[in-house]
Each structure stands twice: as structure tokens, then as C-alpha cells.
Design an enzyme around this catalytic site. Sequence first.
Site, PDB file in Angstrom:
ATOM      1  N   ASP A 174      34.631  47.999  32.981  1.00 54.81           N
ATOM      2  CA  ASP A 174      35.828  47.993  32.131  1.00 54.81           C
ATOM      3  C   ASP A 174      37.065  47.473  32.852  1.00 54.81           C
ATOM      4  O   ASP A 174      38.196  47.875  32.545  1.00 54.81           O
ATOM      5  CB  ASP A 174      36.114  49.407  31.583  1.00 54.81           C
ATOM      6  CG  ASP A 174      34.963  49.943  30.761  1.00 54.81           C
ATOM      7  OD1 ASP A 174      34.259  49.121  30.129  1.00 54.81           O
ATOM      8  OD2 ASP A 174      34.759  51.170  30.745  1.00 54.81           O
TER       9      ASP A 174
ATOM     10  N   GLN B  98      29.202  45.464  33.478  1.00 58.11           N
ATOM     11  CA  GLN B  98      29.380  46.641  34.342  1.00 58.11           C
ATOM     12  C   GLN B  98      30.246  46.295  35.568  1.00 58.11           C
ATOM     13  O   GLN B  98      31.015  45.351  35.513  1.00 58.11           O
ATOM     14  CB  GLN B  98      28.019  47.216  34.758  1.00 58.11           C
ATOM     15  CG  GLN B  98      27.299  47.999  33.658  1.00 58.11           C
ATOM     16  CD  GLN B  98      26.497  47.141  32.715  1.00 58.11           C
ATOM     17  OE1 GLN B  98      25.662  46.360  33.130  1.00 58.11           O
ATOM     18  NE2 GLN B  98      26.724  47.267  31.429  1.00 58.11           N
TER      19      GLN B  98
ATOM     20  N   GLY C  71      30.933  46.798  27.011  1.00 59.01           N
ATOM     21  CA  GLY C  71      31.858  46.539  25.912  1.00 59.01           C
ATOM     22  C   GLY C  71      32.943  45.644  26.479  1.00 59.01           C
ATOM     23  O   GLY C  71      33.703  46.077  27.334  1.00 59.01           O
ATOM     24  N   HIS C  72      32.946  44.385  26.084  1.00 59.25           N
ATOM     25  CA  HIS C  72      33.892  43.417  26.640  1.00 59.25           C
ATOM     26  C   HIS C  72      34.905  43.029  25.558  1.00 59.25           C
ATOM     27  O   HIS C  72      34.512  42.528  24.501  1.00 59.25           O
ATOM     28  CB  HIS C  72      33.155  42.181  27.153  1.00 59.25           C
ATOM     29  CG  HIS C  72      32.248  42.486  28.321  1.00 59.25           C
ATOM     30  ND1 HIS C  72      31.496  41.532  28.945  1.00 59.25           N
ATOM     31  CD2 HIS C  72      32.006  43.646  28.977  1.00 59.25           C
ATOM     32  CE1 HIS C  72      30.817  42.100  29.941  1.00 59.25           C
ATOM     33  NE2 HIS C  72      31.113  43.384  29.965  1.00 59.25           N
TER      34      HIS C  72
ATOM     35  N   LYS D 203      36.840  42.236  32.277  1.00 52.58           N
ATOM     36  CA  LYS D 203      36.011  41.034  32.449  1.00 52.58           C
ATOM     37  C   LYS D 203      36.005  40.177  31.185  1.00 52.58           C
ATOM     38  O   LYS D 203      36.025  38.954  31.260  1.00 52.58           O
ATOM     39  CB  LYS D 203      34.561  41.432  32.796  1.00 52.58           C
ATOM     40  CG  LYS D 203      34.446  42.217  34.097  1.00 52.58           C
ATOM     41  CD  LYS D 203      33.029  42.675  34.366  1.00 52.58           C
ATOM     42  CE  LYS D 203      32.508  43.680  33.375  1.00 52.58           C
ATOM     43  NZ  LYS D 203      33.211  44.991  33.389  1.00 52.58           N
TER      44      LYS D 203
END
Length: 426
Positions: A12, A224, A39-40, A15
Site C-alpha cells: 500500500d 505487496q 489493491g492498487h 504503487k
Amino acid sequence: MNRCVIGLQWGDEGKGKVVDILAEDSDVVVRYNGGANAGHTVVVGNDKFALHLLPSGSVRPKTACVITSAVVIDPETLLGEIDNLGKKGINLDGRLFISENAHLVLDYHKKEDQLREEALGKNKIGTTIRGIGPCNADKVGRSFAVRMGDLRDLGDLESKLREIIEYKNRFFKALYNAEPMVSGTIFEKCKSYAKKLLPFIIDTTEYVHIALAAGKSVLFEGAQGSMLDIDHGTFPFVTSANVSALGMPAGAGVPAKMVDEFVGVAKCYTTRVGAGPFPTELDNEIGQYIRDKGHEYGTTTGRPRRCGWFDAVVASYSVTIGGIDSVALMHLDTLTGLDELKVCTGYEIDGKATSFFPANIDKLAKAECIYQTLPCWKEDITGVTDFSQLPVNARDYISFIEKTIKTPVTMIGVGPNRKQTIFRRP
Ligand code: GDP
Ligand code: IMO
Ligand code: MG
């Protein structure tokens, strides 16, 4: 120019935003690890996209998007994402390529993730319950794996699923006294996945190498963060794969030497979700200030993120093991208004000082942080686009981090939007 974006902390870091920015100059964006645990977030104007499986380049209409064999794919999540982009007028036909060798995350993986975490009680890992660990375990175990290419032969898949689910039911009943699952229901879902996903399924290794040989610019998107790496992170409070830069060649099927720049992404502070050691954690009102101001709630699970000071020991370790060339430091704006800032420059463990991160939780549990205190700033920096316009304390803070982690900071985030970024290319 081929680049790879890597998280330097516990995920988080921002990225998604960095990949979206670098995708402007890339022909192909390759997502090569993780699964829907990621979750991007990409923010363009008033539009916000939370991507779990699709590469963050997918919001740009012409970018080719690849999902490689090392990504564990929950077809339901993936189809939901494709639909969501479609509703916003973004079409992926002809430019999304999914590996025939990628493993499928099915209902029994999510169920096992949940049952195991519940059974662990206070010792739980705090997974995202997205079935990632159980799917990777089936991949390594080989006998019960289902891959994207299996969707091509539904007859074979039906009998394979019957066998797998019979085994899983016995296992879940014995260990957790769980209700049995019906293989026909899971097979029917797979049939519908096949119909929708087969047009995207190819040999992505060949595709990526053809693109590289043609001189196309390829951007590799890591999920990640290095501290969640199964071998080099804070085991067992990690994910189930090599998610530091070391995992990129295996995940992408491309040697690291073909990447011109490894871009590490870190926040100007530190966060983590889930359980496990976190030496600079601020379980106090400063941590809450950062959580509120930085909207530090999980993109995938909505859980509040644990917040703490920037840990240069963590970042230096991730840079060192990953061969990171440059760093993007995000969320500088979130720190605005604090009285002072601290950066952890070393740990004291059993009376001995070290600046090399010990990836061993027994040692980490004893680590006392050695801090350097720096002044903060009060000015609103969310509209700043040039480094020289930042308050002097903000510039000094960035320079201090840069010097401590011995890596140039080439991008600085001052807000979630694509445009809220300061570039410092030499
Ligand atoms: P990822 O998993 O590394 O892609 O990061 P996430 O998307 O899970 O979390 C990062 C969050 O920070 C998202 O909500 C982003 O929109 C947001 N974000 C990224 N960069 C910045 C920044 O520089 N400032 C602020 N305030 N928010 C940012
Ligand atoms: P992105 O790509 C933050 C964490 C989970 C948990 C541990 C194991 O958005 O940075 P898992 O479901 O993988 O078995 O959970 O890893 N985790 C992440 N934390 N960002 C992520 O991805 C994460 N992916 C997994 O919270 O602590
Ligand atoms: Mg995330």
C-alpha cells in the site's frame, strides 16, 4: 526503457499511482505477482479506480496489459474489474493478455483461508481472506491445481474439480467441521468464467519477450511490499510468495538484467495491515492523525492500517536486497501539520546497534528504534509541482531520507491524483 515498480514496505505504498504515471511512457504493463489481496489505487481527475488484478496501466486506453503465470487469479474479481472499467468506457478487448499457466483462486481457497484464520484466533496472520495462501499451496502441491488453460477443456475440468472438491470436503470436515461444498456449483461458475475469459488467455511469456525484442517499453508492476516477502520479510506475517524485487524475474519470466530501472515505492511514513512486527508503529494520536489525514484504510479489505514513522532500516533493506535504483516517496502531504517528524535510522537489539534489518521476528520483537528528529512544516503542499517550491523542512526531510537510504528520490507524492507528483529526474 523497461522499469519495475516494487513496494519497499508492507504494501500500500502507492504503487498503483506510480505505475499509472510511468505507464504513460510504456507500451506494455505487466502484473507479475500476488492476486486479489492487492489493491492498487489510481486517481485520474475525479475518477478513482481500485484495481486488484488488472495492471494499473489498464486505465490508459492504449496500453497493453499482461497478467503473468505467477498471479493467482480470482476470476470473479477479475471479471468484476473488467466490467467496472467497461462501465467507465474503458475497453480491454485486444489489449488484455492473461497467462494460460496462471492458477485460479476458487471458492474452496477463500473458504480455507477464512477457516484457517478463524481457527488461529489470536495467532492469525491477518490475511485478506482472498484465498491467496491456499491457492499458492495448491500450486506448490501440484496435484490439486487449476490453471487458466484448464478452462479450455471443460470435460476434463469437471472431473478434476469433482476429485479436488471431494478431497477438500473431507479435509475441511475433519479439521473445521465445515459444511461440504458442491463441485457442480463451482464447475458451473468455471463454465461461465471460460466463456468470458478464454479470449484473453495466451502464452504471456512469449508475448512479453516478443514485445521486449521489438524494443517496446515494458513496465513490470509488483504487488505487496518487500517486507511481505515469504523468504525475506517478517515471516510468518507475510504473504505466500516472493514479493520483493527478487521475485520479479520468476514472476514475469524475464531476467532482471532486462530491467533498466527498479523503482522502489515507499510512503514518507510506514503502514501495515494485518498482524506482525512493526518497530516504528505509533499506537497513539500521531498514528491516528496519519490514518485520518492519509485515509489509511485498506483498499481491499477496508481495515484500518497501522501507522508509524518512516523506518529507514526497513527501506534500506528492501533497497539492498532488491537492487533498487530510485525511490518514489509518497504521501508527503499527509505529514503536513505535525509538530515534528522522526525517522528510524537504526535498531538497538540486545544492547547492540544495527542498521541492517533482521528478518527474524524474535530479533525484531526486541528491536528498540533509534530515531532522528526533524522539524515538520505547516504549509499546504498539495499543489506543489516543483521540488524547489516545497517548504525547506519538507525538502530537508526528503534529503535526509535520501541520504539515509543511499538512493535517489526521483518522485514525490503530494496527493492521490496523478497530477499531484513532483519529479526529480537528474
Ligand atoms: P498500492 O497498493 O501500493 O497501490 O497503494 P494503495 O492504492 O493500496 O494505497 C495508497 C493510497 O494512497 C491510495 O488511496 C492512493 O490513492 C493514495 N495515495 C497515493 N499517493 C498519495 C500521495 O502522495 N498523497 C496522498 N494523500 N495519497 C496518496
Ligand atoms: P498491495 O499490492 C498490504 C498482507 C495482508 C496480511 C498478509 C498476508 O495493495 O500493496 P494474504 O492475503 O496475502 O495471505 O495476507 O499480507 N497483504 C497486503 N498488505 N497491501 C497488499 O497489497 C497486501 N497483500 C497482502 O494484510 O498481513
Ligand atoms: Mg494496496
